[in-house]
Motif scaffolding. Structure first.
Motif, short mmCIF file in Angstrom:
data_model
loop_
_atom_site.label_atom_id
_atom_site.label_comp_id
_atom_site.label_asym_id
_atom_site.label_seq_id
_atom_site.Cartn_x
_atom_site.Cartn_y
_atom_site.Cartn_z
N ASP A 1 14.71 13.02 -2.25
CA ASP A 1 15.98 12.63 -1.65
C ASP A 1 17.08 12.80 -2.40
O ASP A 1 17.91 11.98 -2.62
CB ASP A 1 15.86 10.76 -1.64
N SER B 1 9.71 5.19 3.27
CA SER B 1 9.81 6.34 2.61
C SER B 1 10.50 6.04 1.12
O SER B 1 10.77 7.02 0.48
CB SER B 1 10.92 7.20 3.35
N THR B 2 10.31 4.87 0.74
CA THR B 2 11.13 4.45 -0.47
C THR B 2 10.00 4.25 -1.34
O THR B 2 9.22 3.33 -1.49
CB THR B 2 11.78 3.01 -0.47
N ARG B 3 10.31 5.12 -2.54
CA ARG B 3 9.19 5.18 -3.72
C ARG B 3 9.71 4.02 -4.78
O ARG B 3 10.56 4.45 -5.61
CB ARG B 3 8.73 6.39 -4.00
N LYS C 1 4.80 2.95 -2.41
CA LYS C 1 6.00 3.38 -1.52
C LYS C 1 6.24 2.22 -0.39
O LYS C 1 5.07 1.52 0.25
CB LYS C 1 5.49 4.57 -0.76
#
Lengths: 297, 297
Positions: free
Chosen positions: B69, B279-281, B276
């Motif tokens: 990202d 799409s956020t880890r 996750k």
């Protein structure tokens, strides 16, 4: 002259100097010892340009391959100290291996591209070891300027690139190769040569002179030059065993179009060679364009 | 507060401070910006311990993978400057990418072993980028102390090992993770979470509390603990997608014998996880032994 064997001592000694002279310039000459006139010329240059000169003597195991000459690399601490003292070096830093590497090292300073050719190809991992130990020494000594001999032109290029890429606050000063009367580049490894090998070893210098002459020809290409030097060395020095002869850009060590005449190259380039005599591996090089101004002993 | 965008300016500003106070201590807080209370706690710690505090804000492209990202990493320079000013930071260094990388970088600072697991396994090359940019920043800012949040415990371990191995003259100060009221570790990436994901994200903190409790059991092994946390997260947070849950030695991140009870481990160890949500880890961890003393916002 202060002789330090610990990191703590040498940091203290340099800090002491800086406390006394905030604008003082610290010069650094990193070596593997067995000092000769080439090293002495670096010390003199540092003495002329800096208020404090630090010499390190450390045979770095990390930059020797498993089948290389780490164990038999020549050492003579007593004579080294004498020479350093004569050259009025201020601080000698000579740590033991366990002082520099008290624990297994997991960190490597790696310079890509520049290190996969010339000596990097013949000595895998060599420049990783060089980058790592030079980083350590730069952090320990914290010099303003560091002096390196151009005999190891690839080493100079690798360290200069590393210094630039990582913003080390150090100026890298490349210094002219010092030679014997007959032209052989000074090297601690020259002591390995027997009489016959020593006599023939001058072929490297002669080949470089030949390269200077040949490069004047309008049509001479890198490939052509390499072939002629290869042939000359083989014929002139039957004891020689060529490791590599390369014509590359400098300092980026980029491949040159082997069919483009050297005369048409706008940038600087290098002829670099490594030649073995018995188990002794000698290197030498010349930078172009530029007159031969090498100093002789 | 001095805001610098060039390397020259920030070096000058730090040198100016050092000229004024030879014994002054320079503290450094390297960040990727989009500052939150976690960063503020690092700045306050530096302010308390050092005479000069330098904050860097630089989203380092080298530590992002090609599919990560970098482009959408949150940025807000104006708000960051406001927060830094409120925390009475002395110097903010916010260089453009071309200032930090004017030419293609060929040098990498690589820490082996510690970087091939946890986030290093999920994000190949990530820690090479971290090691390289931190080396650059250390050389540019020349701090005495550098402050890092323990939320990125692997990063702290990697940087501490690199600093030790290469003799950087910098003390690495690991600082406690700062959390939201419900326990979610502060992260610039939390803004990516939608309402449902945000509600479920607290599962990481709850799992760590569960790990603390489970680790009290005489027979609990690393393998057993991992399984239980895995199961708990999956059941408690249906939106979650587990990247890794690991129980390793700390700070060496060594594999532990998965069948030896944790109670019998003499050294310190870590429970580290990456989970996750969409799409956020998110990552979080806890160090053992040690009481939970995390500060909350």
């Amino acid at each position: 002259m202060i002789i330090c064997t610990t990191i703590f001592e040498v940091k203290e000694a340099v800090a002491e100097y800086r406390r006394g002279d905030q604008d003082g310039i610290v010069g650094f000459v990193p070596t593997m010892g067995f000092l000769h006139e080439g090293h002495a010329s670096l010390m003199r240059r540092s003495r002329a340009e800096c208020g404090l000169t630090v010499l390190s003597i450390f045979v770095n195991p990390l930059q020797f391959g498993p089948n290389e000459d780490f164990d038999r690399y020549p050492r003579n601490a007593e004579r080294d100290i004498e020479l350093a003292s004569k050259e009025q070096v201020d601080i000698v830093f000579m740590p033991a291996v366990r002082e520099m590497y008290p624990k297994p090292v997991k960190t490597t300073v790696l310079v890509s591209d520049l290190t996969d050719r010339l000596c990097g190809a013949s000595r895998p991992g060599h420049f990783d070891g060089v980058g790592t130990v030079v980083s350590k020494l730069f952090h320990i000594v914290a010099p303003d300027k560091a002096y390196f001999g151009l005999k190891d032109a690839q080493q100079v290029a690798v360290i200069a690139k590393m210094t630039e890429d990582l913003n080390f606050p150090v100026e890298i000063v490349p210094c002219e190769t010092v030679r014997e009367g007959d032209g052989l580049a000074l090297s601690s490894r020259n002591v390995y040569l027997n009489e016959d090998e020593r006599a023939q070893a001058v072929v490297l210098y002669r080949a470089l002179n030949m390269a200077s002459e040949l490069s004047q020809s309008e049509s001479m290409t890198p490939a052509n030059l390499r072939d002629k030097l290869n042939q000359y060395i083989k014929e002139d020095a039957p004891l020689s065993n060529i490791d590599y002869i390369q014509v590359l850009g400098y300092p980026d060590l980029a491949e040159l179009d082997s069919r483009t005449p050297l005369k048409e190259l706008r940038d600087s380039w290098i002829v670099a060679m490594a030649v073995k005599f018995g188990s002794t591996r000698l290197i030498d090089n010349r930078l172009f364009p530029g007159e031969e101004v090498a100093s002789h002993v």
